[in-house]
Design an enzyme around this catalytic site. Sequence first.
Site, PDB file in Angstrom:
ATOM      1  N   LYS A 143       0.831  -1.200   0.000  1.00 58.42           N
ATOM      2  CA  LYS A 143       0.000   0.000   0.000  1.00 58.42           C
ATOM      3  C   LYS A 143       0.868   1.253   0.000  1.00 58.42           C
ATOM      4  CE  LYS A 143      -1.494   2.393   3.298  1.00 58.42           C
ATOM      5  NZ  LYS A 143      -2.019   2.930   4.567  1.00 58.42           N
ATOM      6  N   ASP A 161      -6.391   1.177   1.141  1.00 58.91           N
ATOM      7  CA  ASP A 161      -6.367   1.369   2.587  1.00 58.91           C
ATOM      8  C   ASP A 161      -7.704   0.901   3.164  1.00 58.91           C
ATOM      9  OD1 ASP A 161      -8.180   3.316   1.828  1.00 58.91           O
ATOM     10  OD2 ASP A 161      -7.234   4.924   2.984  1.00 58.91           O
TER      11      ASP A 161
END
Length: 251
Positions: A143, A161
């Site tokens: 991420k 997220d």
Amino acid sequence: MKNGTVKKKVAPRRKAPARPKSLYSQDTLKEIFRRFSIQRPEPKGELEHVNPFTLVVAVALSAQATDAGVNKATRALFKVADTPEKMLALGEEKVRDYIKTIGLYRNKAKNVIALSRMLVENFGSEVPRTREELVLLPGVGRKTANVVLSMAFGEATMAVDTHIFRIANRLRLAPGKTPDEVEDKLMRLIPDEYLYHAHHWLILHGRYCCKARRPECEHCVIADLCLSPEKTCDVPAPLVELPPQLFGPTP
């Protein structure tokens, strides 16, 4: 936002040619992201940074923390340490003092020093431009790497997220059991012309409208298109451009 990073937008790259099955038609997907583009023509990430290095640090610190909380801690930190060399000179103990208001700050301080050392020793003090190299840095996962590739180097990525993961499943837009599964589906579903900004649109939509505890469907510009079983309103909010995002400490 403080931002000294590259703003060039490159052509989006698809992971695979096959489009996954979706409850939304391609025309509906285009309309969803068209509305997001009108609402927020130039969406921005809300982590303050001044260059790719401070962006890497800020995103790594944001795990299990809010952007606002990270910004509050890093404003002072980045004034004295905006390069890997300066961060190493500062040392782990002083880094801890700057970020002690952030959750897991002790381990994060260790990672900040370790990733700074790796950048100096292995990458000539430059933030690498590939996902494969970025995830080698301590405290940097997929991420974080995707955020850096997008915000620092202009690459179309999908940084999944908690907000994007929730929305993808709640809206049945790209349901998946893991962030990687959701990322893969979204990258193949989102129309090319909207892919570059898509992760910011989805994050901001989840943060300010489709909230975790109670989605504010009455304020949603895609309420008529949404297929979520949790939806409470079928009438879309007026499609108008929102005020520009504001960054930095409030007066």
